[in-house]
Design an enzyme around this catalytic site. Structure first.
Site, short mmCIF file in Angstrom:
data_model
loop_
_atom_site.label_atom_id
_atom_site.label_comp_id
_atom_site.label_asym_id
_atom_site.label_seq_id
_atom_site.Cartn_x
_atom_site.Cartn_y
_atom_site.Cartn_z
N HIS A 95 -11.92 5.19 -8.05
CA HIS A 95 -10.47 5.37 -7.91
C HIS A 95 -9.73 4.73 -9.08
CE1 HIS A 95 -6.86 6.45 -5.90
NE2 HIS A 95 -6.53 5.24 -5.49
N HIS A 141 2.64 2.06 -3.31
CA HIS A 141 1.65 2.64 -4.23
C HIS A 141 1.45 4.13 -3.91
CE1 HIS A 141 -1.86 3.16 -6.70
NE2 HIS A 141 -2.65 3.37 -5.67
N HIS A 199 -19.37 -8.48 -17.32
CA HIS A 199 -18.04 -8.18 -17.84
C HIS A 199 -17.73 -9.01 -19.09
CE1 HIS A 199 -14.08 -6.47 -17.65
NE2 HIS A 199 -13.48 -7.64 -17.49
N HIS A 224 -3.51 -8.15 -17.02
CA HIS A 224 -4.82 -7.82 -17.58
C HIS A 224 -5.13 -6.33 -17.39
CE1 HIS A 224 -8.64 -8.77 -19.28
NE2 HIS A 224 -9.33 -8.56 -18.17
N GLU A 268 0.82 -1.21 0.00
CA GLU A 268 0.00 0.00 0.00
C GLU A 268 0.86 1.26 0.00
OE1 GLU A 268 -3.27 2.67 0.31
OE2 GLU A 268 -3.00 0.65 -0.48
#
Length: 359
Positions: free
Chosen positions: A139, A77, A248, A305, A74
């Site tokens: 986000h 990032h 999806h 992906h 975290e």
């Protein structure tokens, strides 16, 4: 010759791509709450290590024991995202200082600064609202928006791609539609990730051995669901997650059809290079999506992906930028915009790099 700020914009674009991938890694390793506060981590600038820091964390966050690996995922990032925000702020400052010179774009860098500030807020809410799916998806979309706008800014500053003349309106319409469906599919992908629905169906092309299994779309897309207490691991039942996963997949079919149509149209209009780029990005992303299901969401493939989605989006930005219509030409500093070519520049020459201006 590229305009000032081009190299910084390219660096920022690459950095934004890294931030998007780090965000994907954080989500996929369930490290979104690796630090339960914001912007620090248990009240510190880094993950607690010493006995005193660990005691402080246990005292003030008794429900969130320190997990060093998730905490560092975290915080790394956040470190890179903070660096990106500073680079974008530099781009905005330089753009405002130079906007009266040689058609230097300044609205886009200022918009980018606003987007990245909003991203910081969504990053905070992601933590404080305990991974509320609506915020997590927003986000993610904000990250892809930042990346695509930085790429667009790099294209504008490069001055390397003049508008292509004599293209049919139908091509531009299909390209715009392709951009919209790709954005929609990325949003669906974010919703899949935020609700932990990636492995809701573990077979292909069917789901649970059926072409249309039991699915609860009303709960799967209940966008006004209440906040909390904690969405780590997801709160939806199997049918709701199945509905999200199926949506999806259907979105992927729609994207494939539209992009194949776009590739065919690009080829017919004498743009085989762009057509091949679209097909390559599409094939890569479809292959990675299938691999996610077949191999049950391996971390490396799942992160790739996300990278494939970014490549597909940037491909759409490039295509739309290359086939754009420039109906406004700047004829000099302080003279504003005019809807006619520059004096002395013929229609066939107004596509040159130094004879048109981007705002």
């Amino acid at each position: 010759m590229a305009r000032p700020g081009f190299r910084i914009a390219v660096f920022a674009t690459l950095l934004a791509l890294l931030v998007v991938l780090l965000g994907a890694y954080t989500r996929l390793t369930h490290a979104g709450l690796g630090c339960p506060d914001w912007p620090g981590c248990y009240g510190f600038i880094s993950v607690p290590k010493s006995e005193a820091q660990l005691a402080h964390a246990e005292l003030h966050f008794p429900d969130h024991p320190v997990e060093e690996a998730k905490g560092w995922a975290e915080m790394v990032h956040r470190y890179f995202a903070g660096t990106l925000a500073m680079v974008i702020a530099l781009l905005a400052f330089q753009a405002l200082r130079r906007h009266a010179r040689d058609g230097q774009p300044y609205r886009l860098p200022v918009l980018l600064l606003g987007v990245v500030l909003a991203q910081a807020a969504f990053g905070m809410w992601t933590v404080t609202l305990k991974l509320w799916p609506q915020v997590v998806t927003a986000h993610l979309l904000g990250g892809f928006t930042t990346l695509s706008l930085l790429f667009l800014l790099s294209l504008r500053l490069s001055r390397a791609f003049a508008p292509l003349p004599k293209l049919p309106l139908s091509l531009r319409r299909i390209a715009a539609l392709a951009l919209l469906v790709v954005v929609g599919q990325i949003a669906l992908g974010g919703w899949v990730s935020a609700n932990y629905a990636a492995v809701a169906c573990i077979d292909l092309p069917t789901c649970h051995g059926q072409w249309w299994p039991a699915a609860d779309f009303s709960n799967g897309f209940h966008l006004t669901q209440h906040v909390g207490p904690n969405y780590l691991g997801g709160q939806l039942d199997s049918d709701a997650r199945t509905a999200i996963h199926i949506s999806h997949r259907l979105g992927a079919l729609l994207v494939t059809c539209v992009l194949l149509m776009l590739s065919w149209k690009l080829y017919r209009c004498g743009l085989p290079g762009l057509a091949r780029l679209v097909l390559l990005a599409l094939a890569l992303q479809v292959g990675l999506g299938i691999s996610n299901v077949v191999f049950h969401l391996p971390l490396a493939v799942a992160v790739a992906h996300n990278a494939g989605g970014a490549l597909l989006l940037l491909s759409m930005v490039l295509v739309n930028y290359r086939i754009r219509v420039v109906d406004k030409v700047r004829v000099g500093v302080g003279q504003g915009w005019r809807l006619r070519p520059v004096a002395g520049v013929g229609i066939s020459h107004h596509m040159r790099n130094d004879s048109w201006r981007r705002f």
